[in-house]
Design a protein around this motif. Sequence first.
Motif, short mmCIF file in Angstrom:
data_model
loop_
_atom_site.label_atom_id
_atom_site.label_comp_id
_atom_site.label_asym_id
_atom_site.label_seq_id
_atom_site.Cartn_x
_atom_site.Cartn_y
_atom_site.Cartn_z
N LEU A 191 -28.59 -12.58 -77.80
CA LEU A 191 -28.56 -13.32 -75.91
C LEU A 191 -29.28 -13.88 -75.58
O LEU A 191 -28.91 -14.94 -74.48
CB LEU A 191 -28.16 -12.06 -74.98
N LYS A 203 -29.61 -17.57 -74.09
CA LYS A 203 -29.59 -17.13 -71.84
C LYS A 203 -30.51 -18.75 -72.10
O LYS A 203 -30.37 -19.93 -71.31
CB LYS A 203 -29.75 -16.58 -71.88
N SER A 222 -29.89 -22.71 -71.86
CA SER A 222 -28.50 -23.57 -71.11
C SER A 222 -29.15 -23.07 -69.79
O SER A 222 -28.66 -21.31 -69.67
CB SER A 222 -27.57 -23.08 -71.49
N ARG A 266 -26.05 -22.24 -68.01
CA ARG A 266 -25.52 -21.94 -66.96
C ARG A 266 -25.44 -20.97 -67.40
O ARG A 266 -24.46 -20.16 -65.98
CB ARG A 266 -24.10 -22.47 -68.62
N TYR A 267 -26.24 -20.03 -67.75
CA TYR A 267 -26.41 -18.47 -67.92
C TYR A 267 -27.24 -18.08 -66.80
O TYR A 267 -28.00 -16.85 -66.60
CB TYR A 267 -26.87 -18.03 -69.11
N ASP A 268 -27.77 -18.88 -66.03
CA ASP A 268 -28.74 -18.65 -65.25
C ASP A 268 -28.69 -17.58 -64.22
O ASP A 268 -29.54 -17.04 -63.92
CB ASP A 268 -29.30 -19.73 -64.10
N VAL A 317 -27.21 -14.99 -64.84
CA VAL A 317 -26.77 -13.47 -65.77
C VAL A 317 -28.09 -12.85 -66.75
O VAL A 317 -28.38 -14.09 -67.03
CB VAL A 317 -25.75 -13.84 -66.63
N ARG A 347 -23.25 -16.00 -77.62
CA ARG A 347 -22.38 -17.02 -76.67
C ARG A 347 -21.07 -16.88 -75.96
O ARG A 347 -21.25 -16.64 -74.73
CB ARG A 347 -22.21 -19.00 -77.38
N LEU A 391 -22.07 -14.70 -73.18
CA LEU A 391 -22.69 -15.05 -71.93
C LEU A 391 -21.15 -15.57 -71.60
O LEU A 391 -21.53 -15.96 -69.60
CB LEU A 391 -23.89 -15.64 -72.06
N ASP A 392 -20.82 -16.69 -72.05
CA ASP A 392 -19.83 -17.59 -71.27
C ASP A 392 -19.20 -16.85 -70.65
O ASP A 392 -18.50 -16.63 -69.40
CB ASP A 392 -18.80 -18.15 -72.15
N ALA A 412 -19.76 -13.81 -69.02
CA ALA A 412 -20.81 -13.06 -68.19
C ALA A 412 -20.55 -13.77 -67.32
O ALA A 412 -20.27 -13.47 -66.06
CB ALA A 412 -21.68 -12.61 -68.43
N ALA A 413 -20.41 -15.44 -67.65
CA ALA A 413 -21.01 -16.17 -66.58
C ALA A 413 -19.38 -16.43 -65.49
O ALA A 413 -19.18 -16.62 -63.91
CB ALA A 413 -21.21 -17.58 -67.17
#
Length: 135
Positions: free
Chosen positions: A40, A44, A47, A49-51, A53, A93, A96-97, A99-100
């Motif tokens: 994870l 994270k 990318s 994209r996950y900032d 979380v 991934r 986290l996707d 979670a975003a």
Amino acid sequence: MLRAVEDGPAVVVCSSCRHSPGQREDADGVRGGARLAEALRRVKAGSDRYDGVAVQDMPCLFACSDHCAVHLRAPGKIGYVLGRFTPDEDAARAILDYAAHHAASAHGQVPYADWPQGVKGHFIVRLPPAGFVAT
């Protein structure tokens, strides 16, 4: 007993989870939950994209029959416990996707069409936020 963490959207990983129902640790003696936490953090870091979380970990979420468990949470939103993951970057991934999407949602409910394939079939429980129940 408790350690303060940032109170925002987060994936809380059970760091002591088994690799699988029949395997506690890998060949190097590392638990599946610890491997999932590593994956994870790698995904994270790769990318922005996950900032929004955080990846947090703690020993034992008490989901022992569902190895490699995580708790997705955000203030004022429905939370979820998911498990039965393989502790690798593909699972990380997908988590986290989701979670975003969860963090961007109004109440923590993500439309099924937005669920990454890698989280489907992994949900264990849905948790209402403090002071609320879902309708």
